[in-house]
Design a protein around this motif. Structure first.
Motif, PDB file in Angstrom:
ATOM      1  N   ASP A 153     -11.072  -5.461 -17.009  1.00  0.00           N
ATOM      2  CA  ASP A 153     -12.045  -6.334 -16.353  1.00  0.00           C
ATOM      3  C   ASP A 153     -11.378  -7.246 -15.331  1.00  0.00           C
ATOM      4  OD1 ASP A 153     -14.123  -5.224 -17.708  1.00  0.00           O
ATOM      5  OD2 ASP A 153     -14.609  -6.982 -18.910  1.00  0.00           O
TER       6      ASP A 153
ATOM      7  N   TYR B  55     -11.625 -11.619 -24.011  1.00  0.00           N
ATOM      8  CA  TYR B  55     -12.441 -11.812 -22.814  1.00  0.00           C
ATOM      9  C   TYR B  55     -12.548 -13.288 -22.434  1.00  0.00           C
ATOM     10  CZ  TYR B  55     -13.849  -6.959 -23.394  1.00  0.00           C
ATOM     11  OH  TYR B  55     -13.838  -5.584 -23.511  1.00  0.00           O
TER      12      TYR B  55
ATOM     13  N   ALA C 228     -10.290  -6.054 -21.698  1.00  0.00           N
ATOM     14  CA  ALA C 228     -10.315  -7.335 -20.980  1.00  0.00           C
ATOM     15  C   ALA C 228      -9.406  -7.281 -19.755  1.00  0.00           C
ATOM     16  CB  ALA C 228      -9.891  -8.466 -21.916  1.00  0.00           C
TER      17      ALA C 228
ATOM     18  N   LYS D 102      -8.602 -14.308 -21.094  1.00  0.00           N
ATOM     19  CA  LYS D 102      -7.907 -13.354 -20.229  1.00  0.00           C
ATOM     20  C   LYS D 102      -7.209 -14.021 -19.050  1.00  0.00           C
ATOM     21  CE  LYS D 102     -12.268 -12.281 -17.877  1.00  0.00           C
ATOM     22  NZ  LYS D 102     -13.278 -11.232 -17.620  1.00  0.00           N
TER      23      LYS D 102
END
Length: 457
Positions: A152, A81, A149, A84
């Motif tokens: 996202d 995260y 991730a 990324k």
């Protein structure tokens, strides 16, 4: 009634109240629009995997007797995260065979990643962690973290591209509500499904059923359509590999760094919430040191504080519309500084339950407002030409600041004591406020939610 059930009732009550308020108060009405509702659905699918990986998984491992040193590896699952942005350019611009043509760039990637994520979560649940045979379990945990991730990256870009300017802040807030809904489902919900004290379905089935939380984003994506993705490759069939890599990897960073005040903006993003993050890190240890009972902390933080956080998040969007982006950032920053003063007073008063409740409610209310305002600001900085890459970069910078710049918090608390520590967190917030003033003074911060970029065509 369990704490988790009470939290669900609070959350549902706030959402219902927000809907009723939106029918009466103009500043809240955008919450009832189509696109903010869609971002709520996207948020559910975005919020559940990380909770499965960190909170729920560590609980599961502890229940089956895995030692704490091994359980500690779960902390590293947050790494994808924070980095990324390294593969975000590919997600941003690389077309997928058939899927991009059929659904568009964002939805094609979303459906592709979600299919892989669904499989990896089922495999993770079925891995049956056992001492000495953790290899498959760790492998699928890492795969799930990477895919989560990546999801996202896609969802953040898609959210930014489907929202109109006058619903931008409200869509950001409803995305936060959806994210917390996913957290609740993957936390208490999965434990209830798996535990013998709940439905007793076992961890494999609990994880497998929770994997169906990808469905809200699929529904939202079908409802929303392809969004406003900027395709710079429509007429680029003759582009060489080097030219494609330059446009995909180099140009998003060049475009951002070429803006007026780009490095000031990155510095501000890095340090804006450092003081708040330092305080959050050491709140638990201070509560223990002051001698509060566990149930006092649970009721103050997990119930009163949770309600305040949800209310604060809901207030963030009308806060921006009322004040404008610059003033909203300034005042929310000052409010977060003030909330740390409340913890100074708590440290001075000692074991006082209602002072604890007041401090936590103040902190969570101001943090909820600040979270919506700051996330809206980061979203507005992302050019529609390179949405996924630039938001991934900015959110990674913010995560780095919260994680690593706040890491000396324990040393500071040990040296200064609790009153001095909370005073230090107030001072630690000052550089971010000064950078904000400088950005505003030099004209690099505008009052609208979408900040100026050079290539939003």
């Amino acid at each position: 009634m369990s704490v988790d059930l009470i939290r669900f009732v609070i959350f549902a009550g706030v959402l219902i109240g927000l809907g009723l308020l939106a029918t009466r108060v103009p500043l809240f009405r955008p919450y009832l629009r189509k696109n903010p509702m869609i971002t709520f659905l996207l948020g559910i699918s975005s919020g559940f995997p990380l909770t499965l990986l960190v909170a729920t998984m560590t609980f599961w491992l502890a229940k089956v007797g895995i030692d704490t040193a091994t359980i500690g590896f779960a902390v590293a699952l947050g790494t994808p995260y924070t980095i990324k942005f390294l593969w975000a350019p590919l997600v941003d611009k690389l077309p997928l065979p058939f899927l991009t043509r059929a659904f568009g760039q964002r939805r094609g990637w979303l459906f592709f990643v979600q299919a892989l994520l669904f499989v990896s979560i089922w495999q993770l649940g079925a891995s049956d962690p056992q001492t000495g045979h953790m290899g498959p379990f760790v492998f699928w945990a890492i795969v799930t973290a990477f895919l989560s991730a990546t999801q996202d990256i896609v969802i953040d870009a898609y959210r930014i591209e489907i929202l109109d300017d006058d619903e931008f802040a409200h869509g950001t807030a409803t995305n936060q509500f959806g994210y917390r809904t996913g957290n609740l489902i993957a936390g208490a919900g999965t434990v209830y499904l798996a535990s013998t004290e709940g439905l007793g379905l076992g961890w494999a089935m609990g994880y497998g059923l929770t994997a169906f939380c990808i469905i809200p984003a699929i529904i939202g994506a079908i409802w929303a359509g392809p969004g406003r993705f900027v395709d710079r490759f429509a007429n680029a069939s003759g582009m060489s590999a080097g030219q494609w890599l330059k446009e995909t990897v180099f140009n998003p960073f060049r475009e951002f760094l070429g803006r007026h005040g780009a490095f000031l903006i990155l510095g501000f993003v890095l340090i804006y919430k450092v003081g708040d993050a330092m305080g959050q890190t050491m709140l638990g240890p201070m509560i223990v040191d002051l001698g509060f009972a566990d149930l006092d902390y649970v009721s103050a933080n997990k119930l009163w504080g949770f309600a305040a956080l949800i209310v604060g998040s809901a207030l963030g969007a009308p806060f921006i519309l009322w004040l404008g982006m610059g003033r909203a950032l300034l005042i929310s920053g000052l409010l977060m500084m003030f909330s740390n003063v409340m913890f100074m007073l708590l440290a001075l008063s000692g074991n006082n339950y209602w002072m604890l409740v007041l401090a936590i409610v103040t902190e969570n209310l101001t943090s909820g407002i600040g979270l919506t305002v700051f996330t809206t600001y980061l979203s507005g900085l992302s050019s529609l030409a390179y949405t996924a890459t630039q938001f991934a970069l900015l959110s990674s910078f913010a995560a780095f600041g919260r994680t690593w710049l706040a890491s000396p918090a324990g040393v500071v608390a040990e040296k200064l004591g609790w009153v001095g520590f909370w005073g230090f967190t107030v001072v630690a917030a000052v550089p971010g406020m000064l950078l904000l003033w400088l950005l505003w003074n030099k004209g690099y911060l505008v009052q609208s939610v979408r900040q100026p970029s050079t290539q939003d065509d």
